[in-house]
Design a protein around this motif. Sequence first.
Motif, PDB file in Angstrom:
ATOM      1  N   VAL A   1       0.800  -1.365   0.083  1.00  0.00           N
ATOM      2  CA  VAL A   1      -0.052   0.019   0.119  1.00  0.00           C
ATOM      3  C   VAL A   1       0.822   1.264  -0.032  1.00  0.00           C
ATOM      4  N   GLY A   2       1.978   1.236   0.740  1.00  0.00           N
ATOM      5  CA  GLY A   2       3.094   2.384   0.806  1.00  0.00           C
ATOM      6  C   GLY A   2       3.474   2.493  -0.383  1.00  0.00           C
ATOM      7  N   VAL A   3       3.791   1.621  -1.150  1.00  0.00           N
ATOM      8  CA  VAL A   3       4.573   1.672  -2.730  1.00  0.00           C
ATOM      9  C   VAL A   3       3.415   2.399  -3.446  1.00  0.00           C
ATOM     10  N   SER A   4       2.291   1.691  -3.269  1.00  0.00           N
ATOM     11  CA  SER A   4       1.400   2.407  -4.361  1.00  0.00           C
ATOM     12  C   SER A   4       0.913   3.673  -4.094  1.00  0.00           C
ATOM     13  N   ASN A   5       0.970   3.851  -2.630  1.00  0.00           N
ATOM     14  CA  ASN A   5       0.569   5.459  -2.459  1.00  0.00           C
ATOM     15  C   ASN A   5       1.573   6.445  -2.741  1.00  0.00           C
ATOM     16  N   ILE A   6       2.865   5.917  -2.829  1.00  0.00           N
ATOM     17  CA  ILE A   6       3.921   6.899  -3.128  1.00  0.00           C
ATOM     18  C   ILE A   6       4.073   7.070  -4.652  1.00  0.00           C
ATOM     19  N   MET A   7       3.784   5.812  -5.401  1.00  0.00           N
ATOM     20  CA  MET A   7       3.694   5.843  -6.802  1.00  0.00           C
ATOM     21  C   MET A   7       2.420   6.839  -7.232  1.00  0.00           C
ATOM     22  N   LEU A   8       1.300   6.923  -6.606  1.00  0.00           N
ATOM     23  CA  LEU A   8       0.205   7.565  -6.869  1.00  0.00           C
ATOM     24  C   LEU A   8       0.804   9.189  -6.695  1.00  0.00           C
TER      25      LEU A   8
ATOM     26  N   GLY B   1       4.418  -6.458  -6.262  1.00  0.00           N
ATOM     27  CA  GLY B   1       4.905  -5.329  -7.083  1.00  0.00           C
ATOM     28  C   GLY B   1       3.840  -4.987  -8.264  1.00  0.00           C
ATOM     29  N   LEU B   2       3.318  -5.958  -8.845  1.00  0.00           N
ATOM     30  CA  LEU B   2       2.275  -5.904  -9.607  1.00  0.00           C
ATOM     31  C   LEU B   2       0.903  -5.214  -8.941  1.00  0.00           C
ATOM     32  N   LEU B   3       0.766  -5.682  -7.806  1.00  0.00           N
ATOM     33  CA  LEU B   3      -0.449  -5.117  -7.325  1.00  0.00           C
ATOM     34  C   LEU B   3      -0.389  -3.800  -6.823  1.00  0.00           C
ATOM     35  N   ALA B   4       0.865  -3.373  -6.424  1.00  0.00           N
ATOM     36  CA  ALA B   4       1.257  -1.804  -6.197  1.00  0.00           C
ATOM     37  C   ALA B   4       1.251  -1.026  -7.332  1.00  0.00           C
ATOM     38  N   GLY B   5       1.605  -1.623  -8.396  1.00  0.00           N
ATOM     39  CA  GLY B   5       1.497  -0.656  -9.662  1.00  0.00           C
ATOM     40  C   GLY B   5       0.004  -0.377 -10.242  1.00  0.00           C
ATOM     41  N   VAL B   6      -0.728  -1.466 -10.012  1.00  0.00           N
ATOM     42  CA  VAL B   6      -1.766  -1.411 -10.788  1.00  0.00           C
ATOM     43  C   VAL B   6      -2.611  -0.059 -10.615  1.00  0.00           C
TER      44      VAL B   6
ATOM     45  N   GLN C   1       5.793   1.383 -18.047  1.00  0.00           N
ATOM     46  CA  GLN C   1       6.653   2.016 -17.343  1.00  0.00           C
ATOM     47  C   GLN C   1       6.354   2.306 -15.800  1.00  0.00           C
ATOM     48  N   VAL C   2       5.062   2.360 -15.389  1.00  0.00           N
ATOM     49  CA  VAL C   2       4.865   2.640 -14.120  1.00  0.00           C
ATOM     50  C   VAL C   2       4.601   1.237 -13.413  1.00  0.00           C
ATOM     51  N   MET C   3       4.236   0.366 -14.092  1.00  0.00           N
ATOM     52  CA  MET C   3       4.298  -1.168 -13.612  1.00  0.00           C
ATOM     53  C   MET C   3       5.785  -1.534 -13.291  1.00  0.00           C
ATOM     54  N   ALA C   4       6.721  -1.220 -14.322  1.00  0.00           N
ATOM     55  CA  ALA C   4       8.022  -1.741 -14.292  1.00  0.00           C
ATOM     56  C   ALA C   4       8.733  -0.960 -12.895  1.00  0.00           C
ATOM     57  N   GLU C   5       8.078   0.097 -12.678  1.00  0.00           N
ATOM     58  CA  GLU C   5       8.860   0.979 -11.722  1.00  0.00           C
ATOM     59  C   GLU C   5       8.537   0.355 -10.476  1.00  0.00           C
ATOM     60  N   SER C   6       7.288   0.131 -10.366  1.00  0.00           N
ATOM     61  CA  SER C   6       6.827  -0.456  -8.882  1.00  0.00           C
ATOM     62  C   SER C   6       7.199  -1.929  -8.672  1.00  0.00           C
ATOM     63  N   LEU C   7       7.234  -2.582  -9.962  1.00  0.00           N
ATOM     64  CA  LEU C   7       7.989  -3.999  -9.721  1.00  0.00           C
ATOM     65  C   LEU C   7       9.588  -3.848  -9.470  1.00  0.00           C
ATOM     66  N   LEU C   8      10.146  -2.964 -10.108  1.00  0.00           N
ATOM     67  CA  LEU C   8      11.491  -2.857  -9.935  1.00  0.00           C
ATOM     68  C   LEU C   8      11.976  -2.579  -8.415  1.00  0.00           C
ATOM     69  N   LEU C   9      10.963  -1.744  -7.967  1.00  0.00           N
ATOM     70  CA  LEU C   9      11.281  -1.235  -6.615  1.00  0.00           C
ATOM     71  C   LEU C   9      10.916  -2.207  -5.661  1.00  0.00           C
ATOM     72  N   THR C  10       9.691  -2.948  -5.958  1.00  0.00           N
ATOM     73  CA  THR C  10       9.402  -3.856  -4.814  1.00  0.00           C
ATOM     74  C   THR C  10      10.383  -5.278  -4.960  1.00  0.00           C
TER      75      THR C  10
END
Lengths: 421, 235
Positions: A303-310, A398-403, A336-345
Amino acid sequence: MFDVDNINEIWQTIARNKTRSLLTAFGVFWGIFILVILLACGNGFDNGLRSQIEGFATNSTFIISSPTTEAYKGYQKGRDWNVDMSDIEAIKKKIKGVDMLSPIFSKWTYNGENNVFYGTKGGNFSLKGVLPNYIEIDRCKVMYGRFINETDIAEARKVCVLGKKAYEDIIGTDKNPLGLMIKANGIYYQVVGVVEAYNGNVSVSGSMDETIILPLTTMQIAYNTGDKFDFFVFTTARGYDTKDLQTEIKNLLRERHDIAPTDEGAFVCFGFEEIFTMFEYLFLGIKILIWIVGIGTLLSGVVGVSNIMLVTIKERTREIGVRRALGAKPSIIIRQVMAESLLLTILAGIVGLVIGVAIMVVVSGVVANTPSDDVMFLDPQIGFGAAIAATIIIVLSGLLAGVLPATRAIQIKAIDAIREE
Amino acid sequence: MIKLENINKTYFGAQPLHVLKGINLEVAEGELVSIMGASGSGKSTLLNILGILDNYDEGDYYLAGKLVKNLSENQAAEFRNKLIGFIFQSFNLIPFKTALENVALPLFYQGVNRKKRIMMAMEYLERFGLKDWAEHYPNELSGGQKQRVSIARALVTSPKIILADEPTGALDSKTSAEVMQILREVNASGITMVIVTHERGIANLTKKIVHLKDGVIESIEENDPDKMDFTKEIK
């Protein structure tokens, strides 16, 4: 998806905000780290407890005769009865599915005074009369000589097998015990062997280490009990149900000793399998709990990752708009966004996994080097399967965080970039 | 090159706003056209429609002979990428990319490989005298340099038309003149160019000035920029 250009693109955006990326990644790192530590500790306790019951046949059942609780066939309730050798023969003959069966005649030492002597050295140990196959049930290692054998039983020989502690206490490790005569409760027996219990702490009427083992028949003569004994233990053969077997045996005994068919109180029936099953469920429960807690922790990281990405996406509205104007298709933005969150996670998750495993390897080493009889915590490490599962979970989170951020990102139109605020 | 037939556009908000009320316009290949109008005249909306950044409610828009109507996001992206080069008032360079990377970005979306991309981007930077600035980030460049980078970025895909939205709006008069000079040179090389501006001096440097007022074309003025002394005319 992960060619050099894309990695560069993604890395640039992640590295642009190092502190924020780091803090975000920490949530995922922490989630995985906690999950690994919890799983490893769960395994540690599991292993520890298993080592306690190691060596004892887990499919064994003890049946002890107890005064009847119901009146039947003219007998009053509260009548004493005993299992005897003919019952054993009958069980062996009539009931299928019993693997091993051994009566046990046990003599406890209540007052704590020394009852076993070699020369002038003595100790306080219990005596146990068994059949040769008892060693298959209460498994132990023969250190010297042999265990009780059939001839000992047939001839009711005055021989004994010492438990390791008894041997060390009254004879001493510097002496070969075989052939020596020891005195137990006033009777002399010749030592034919020494046994050492596995480190298990589960035993019936005392650990084998602290017992003097005698042939059953010898003990029956010595204590003048005819062919009676206290209780017996049997193991269930592969493919048979322990519960059914217990019922069958009890019914047979009821029939043979005129006990009411409904009288359950006439037996103390003690099945290890039930206890082990209970432990299995307990550990299963703990494991499930661990996964729930671990995944929960991880989820808050996600949720944190998702939030920050938002937030990041919001800040990057103009940039994404420009990209769109320059011809970036929605799929590219999503990727790109998905890959960002994936890479981070994934990065954070793998670091968490590695550090968690590394710490537990160290802990495991410390535990292994701490000598203790009561090991309740052993080899706390996660299995390969759990590691794989954790990795899959990392990727999924990671995928979940990126959606959500990705969905938000493609809603940005190129026109938003050009709008002069 | 560009053909607009009765373009209508309404923004539906709390109060529906009819921004474009039947625009008819043709721009031939190689033309240098400016669109002038006061703020609220609909010139930005028109440019957005020309750039396929926004859609229109009625009419037909033909770009390079193709009808641009009801395109999917993907098709629109492809059209923009291949046919149109954008130049913005505030440059819109991506701040964390170097000048070179910014110029190479449209090629990235075309799937051109890295080596070729860098080579082409470098070529365009060189053309605008920015070779030594290739590795600099936008915040290390002056306004004029930034606009030159964005011109290079608009040209790197060899588009059919260049759409410039107040290209000199954020520049001083001297750099404005330089940038306009570059844009005219680019146009001279055969690329159709539409410039939206509210500055008469800028419009005077184009060959055709479209005057927009309240969502309709008021007049189209033919102009000879060579008569103008543009250094004096601007601002």
